[in-house]
Design a protein around this motif. Structure first.
Motif, short mmCIF file in Angstrom:
data_model
loop_
_atom_site.label_atom_id
_atom_site.label_comp_id
_atom_site.label_asym_id
_atom_site.label_seq_id
_atom_site.Cartn_x
_atom_site.Cartn_y
_atom_site.Cartn_z
N PHE A 108 0.85 -1.20 0.00
CA PHE A 108 0.00 0.00 0.00
C PHE A 108 0.88 1.25 0.00
N ASP A 109 1.91 1.24 0.86
CA ASP A 109 2.84 2.37 0.92
C ASP A 109 3.53 2.60 -0.43
N ARG A 110 3.85 1.54 -1.13
CA ARG A 110 4.55 1.63 -2.42
C ARG A 110 3.62 2.10 -3.54
N ASP A 130 -7.74 6.30 9.18
CA ASP A 130 -6.32 5.97 9.06
C ASP A 130 -5.47 7.25 9.09
N VAL A 131 -5.88 8.25 8.32
CA VAL A 131 -5.17 9.53 8.32
C VAL A 131 -5.16 10.11 9.74
N ALA A 132 -6.30 10.11 10.39
CA ALA A 132 -6.40 10.66 11.74
C ALA A 132 -5.47 9.93 12.71
N SER A 133 -5.34 8.62 12.51
CA SER A 133 -4.51 7.82 13.43
C SER A 133 -3.03 8.17 13.32
N TRP A 134 -2.63 8.78 12.22
CA TRP A 134 -1.24 9.19 12.00
C TRP A 134 -1.07 10.71 12.11
N SER A 135 -2.03 11.40 12.63
CA SER A 135 -2.02 12.87 12.62
C SER A 135 -1.67 13.52 13.95
N ARG A 136 -1.29 12.73 14.93
CA ARG A 136 -0.95 13.30 16.23
C ARG A 136 0.54 13.62 16.26
N PRO A 137 0.90 14.89 16.40
CA PRO A 137 2.31 15.26 16.36
C PRO A 137 3.06 14.80 17.61
N VAL A 153 -0.46 7.33 -0.82
CA VAL A 153 -0.82 8.66 -1.29
C VAL A 153 -2.01 9.23 -0.52
N CYS A 154 -3.02 8.41 -0.25
CA CYS A 154 -4.22 8.93 0.42
C CYS A 154 -3.91 9.44 1.82
N VAL A 155 -2.96 8.81 2.51
CA VAL A 155 -2.57 9.29 3.84
C VAL A 155 -1.70 10.53 3.69
#
Length: 192
Positions: free
Chosen positions: A42-44, A73-80, A106-108
């Motif tokens: 997915f990352d690739r 998923d985006v929110a889960s990676w959005s905490r600085p 790309v979507c993230v």
């Protein structure tokens, strides 16, 4: 002047919070295994969001269901990681150039790019746009070529030892991120 090349997840951002993962899992005990099983594909960019999430959930994902899980998923990676962000702000304040190299679909990446704490970092290289993932050597070679600097003029910061080792093999100076306090000391040494 050296450029600091940051990884994103678990360096600039905090790890995913258990409650965020639980929200996506919906009580499915096998969710996390399937989430990571083909994440590098997915990352690739080898898998699009529908194919990836259909694999993770074991059923076709599309439309509103797909949009919702991508947003989660985006929110889960959005905490600085506020301590790392403080270092980034300090580096920006003294004119140290910074860039980002992250394994990220790309979507993230599209969701992360607009976060306020990301402003000082640019350019940004995401695996999903490059068709390559760390620790493949080509991703480092392409990043160096695009930046137009010598590999030794980059200080790469990543939480994963295999990525640090791959960066070093590609000629970059590299720092294994353990915490912000150690990073601050490592950067003092490497940046002078």
């Amino acid at each position: 002047m050296k450029t600091v090349l940051f990884d994103y997840g678990n360096v600039v951002s905090l790890p995913q919070a258990p409650e965020d993962v639980a929200r996506m899992a919906g009580g499915d005990p096998g969710f996390e295994d399937r989430y990571w099983e083909v994440r590098l594909d997915f990352d690739r960019g080898s898998l699009d969001p529908a194919a990836y999430w259909s694999h993770v959930y074991g059923r076709p994902m599309a439309g509103a269901d797909l949009a919702e899980v991508v947003a989660l998923d985006v929110a889960s990676w959005s905490r600085p990681n506020e301590e790392t962000v403080a270092i980034i702000d300090e580096l920006a304040g003294v004119g140290v150039p910074m860039a980002l190299l992250s394994n990220m679909p790309v979507c993230v990446a599209e969701g992360i790019d607009g976060l306020p704490f990301m402003r000082p970092i640019g350019p940004r290289f995401y695996s999903g746009r490059m068709g390559l993932v760390k620790p493949e050597p080509e991703i480092f070679h392409e990043t160096v070529a695009w930046l137009g600097v010598a590999p030794g003029d980059l200080v790469f910061v990543d939480d994963r030892l295999e990525n640090v080792a791959a960066a070093e093999r590609a000629g970059l100076a590299a720092v294994h991120f353990r915490d912000a306090a150690a990073l601050r000391e490592d950067l003092k040494t490497l940046l002078g």
